[in-house]
Design an enzyme around this catalytic site. Structure first.
Site, PDB file in Angstrom:
ATOM      1  N   ARG A 174       0.849  -1.192   0.000  1.00 16.08           N
ATOM      2  CA  ARG A 174       0.000   0.000   0.000  1.00 16.08           C
ATOM      3  C   ARG A 174       0.884   1.240   0.000  1.00 16.08           C
ATOM      4  NH1 ARG A 174      -4.862   1.441   4.232  1.00 16.08           N
ATOM      5  NH2 ARG A 174      -3.268   1.117   5.824  1.00 16.08           N
ATOM      6  N   ASP A 454      -3.487   2.781  14.474  1.00 18.76           N
ATOM      7  CA  ASP A 454      -2.691   3.375  13.406  1.00 18.76           C
ATOM      8  C   ASP A 454      -3.252   4.753  13.109  1.00 18.76           C
ATOM      9  OD1 ASP A 454      -4.982   2.969  11.896  1.00 18.76           O
ATOM     10  OD2 ASP A 454      -4.094   1.482  10.561  1.00 18.76           O
TER      11      ASP A 454
END
Length: 541
Positions: A174, A454
């Site tokens: 990603r 996160d």
């Protein structure tokens, strides 16, 4: 930030490229080669103007939402939604994706994730990574060695090696979203896009190797808001394939549906990427963040505290079921979301509670029709796999077309009932400060109170704080006014509350994290992304 990277001689750089960092990164000269930098510079020169236009289109659209408009299904693309078409066949390596693990790109994590028994591993340069330049280069080195099967790592007390190739998880990468810059690379004196740096460097070094092994290359595309942004990626990757000598469509992608506007354009996103897309993913945490940010001007769209906003809430269930129905109608896989709970080796009861929560979440996903799911910790792979093996013995559920699903715009925009407790408000402050402190210290993926946090979950907490404090007429469940006095008391008490704990990552950065959260929360304007001002602080360090 003025010195040229010491391990990359200036004579090896194309004249139009500058590497602006004083940090010596061992092995960087084998990543930032002249040919690699020329490849990335070409991507920048061809596509960065359009990227900036797309970001401006986002701001224009948000201004319309702020002015009273609501997201809707597009009238100009009704024929795409209503006509019959399917995406290109899914590669054999991606037909069974029942458990994928995600995490940052450091060598130890990459080895453990690839060895974990998961179907796939998404190496994350975005929400799980604090983008210091050494971290980014170390990650690219780790992924190159992983693609070649040579990655190893030795810590003070243990050595890590990759298992046999046939047992490894399938690698996905990603890159950072379209909004994020890479300040350390300048092309013709312009800042490079983090998207083009992460994807371009990875593809330049690994695409041919992975294509020859029938393992991609595979990317996860984050934070898209419209089909035009998907078209930008389609054009970037088609050009990259031509430059790297790959067959067109060989770079396969999965798109995270993690913004509210994108939920109204899932058919369109699949359509423009139809020759290379393998599926869509429910990026649930960023989706909640996007819901708050997109509808920030609507007093009747305020969400309750984070722990009450679960996937059982009707607006999130509608989003997930629409994603499943859309994907399966078009022949694409529908991936579920992240299980944020993590195992607890020191508390048996807490550990069992965490595992029970993960099992329940995965049962919900697989019975709804998802083809796979995400976990954040190797210890959860077997738990999630057991659930999917039980309820989905076949490779996927593409045949489950969910024709029963009928989702309207109102369903996607319905706000759940709930409350804001004193504990919930204080927790939002604590989680955001602790995550920011860790991020500023170079850690982008942090365990906090049994959850793997996160950037997405930090975004939820800070946008909720902004929304609550700017509401003007909001109260806690016990009747206390939600105002600056309450917020400041939480900030003032936090350092002493954390002082005696030994689980604080980035403790030295707590004062800076508090200052940043205070500035963001008290600003009259909601900052688009937390990581933009935080990245500027990171660069100064």
């Amino acid at each position: 930030m003025s010195a040229v990277l010491a391990s990359t001689p200036t004579t090896s750089q194309p004249e139009r490229v500058s590497v602006l960092t004083g940090t010596i990164v061992p092995g960087a000269d084998s990543i930032l080669t002249k040919d690699c930098l020329a490849f990335v510079a070409d991507l920048h020169e061809r596509f960065d103007g359009r990227r900036r236009d797309l970001l401006q289109a986002r701001r224009t659209q948000q201004a319309k939402f702020d002015g009273g408009a609501l997201p809707v299904f597009r009238a100009d693309t009704a024929d795409i939604r209503e006509s019959t078409w399917t995406v290109a066949p899914i590669p054999a390596a991606l037909l069974d994706r029942r458990v994928e693990i995600t995490g940052p790109t450091d060598p130890k994590m990459v080895i453990n994730a690839l060895n974990s028994g998961a179907s796939g591993f998404m190496a994350d340069f975005e929400d799980s990574t604090s983008p210091t330049f050494p971290t980014l280069i170390t990650g690219q080195l780790a992924l190159r060695d992983a693609a070649n099967g040579t990655l190893s790592f030795t810590s003070a007390d243990k050595s890590y090696q990759l298992n046999a190739a046939e047992t490894l998880a399938v690698l996905h990468v990603r890159p950072r979203g379209l909004h994020l810059p890479e300040y350390n690379i300048r092309i013709n004196d312009e800042v490079l896009s983090g998207s083009l740096f992460d994807a371009g460097v990875f593809l330049f070094h690994n695409a041919a190797t992975m294509q020859a092994a029938d393992r991609g290359p595979y990317l996860y595309l984050p934070k898209l808001q419209a089909m035009e942004e998907a078209q930008w990626w389609q054009d970037v990757l088609t050009h990259a394939e031509a430059e790297l000598g790959l067959p067109e469509g060989s770079i396969k992608v999965t798109v995270l549906i993690e913004t509210l506007p994108a939920a109204f354009q899932m058919h369109e996103i699949l359509y423009v990427l139809r020759n290379r897309i393998a599926g869509l993913n429910c990026g649930r945490w960023d989706y909640i963040f996007s819901f708050i940010k997109t509808l920030r001007a609507y007093p009747n769209k305020r969400l309750p505290e984070r722990h009450q906003v679960t996937m059982k809430q009707p607006f999130l269930r509608a989003y997930a079921e629409l994603l499943i129905q859309t994907c399966h109608r078009r022949g694409a896989l529908a991936m579920g979301g992240m299980a944020a709970h993590i195992p607890n080796r020191h508390d048996a009861q807490a550990n069992e509670t965490a595992l029970d929560n993960v099992r329940a979440d995965k049962v919900r996903e697989v019975t709804a029709g998802h083809d796979g799911t995400w976990v954040a910790h190797p210890g959860l792979v077997s738990v999630a796999r057991e659930v999917f093996d039980t309820y989905m013995p076949q490779a996927n559920q593409l045949s489950n077309t969910r024709d029963d699903v009928q989702v309207t715009s109102c369903d996607l925009l319905r706000v759940p009932h709930g409350t804001i407790s004193r504990r919930g408000f204080a927790n939002a402050v604590e989680v955001c400060v602790r995550y920011l402190a860790a991020w500023l210290s170079g850690n982008g993926c942090v365990p906090i109170d049994g959850l793997m946090e996160d950037a997405a979950t930090a975004e939820i907490t800070r946008t909720q704080l902004w929304q609550w404090l700017h509401a003007g007429d909001l109260h806690l469940h016990d009747g206390t006014a939600i105002d600056d006095t309450l917020f400041q008391s939480c900030l003032l008490n936090l350092p002493s509350q954390l002082s005696g704990r030994n689980d604080i990552v980035g403790r030295d950065y707590i004062p800076q994290a508090i200052t940043l959260l205070e500035q963001l929360t008290e600003s009259d304007t909601l900052e688009e992304f937390l990581t933009l001002p935080a990245y500027e602080l990171l660069q100064r360090h």
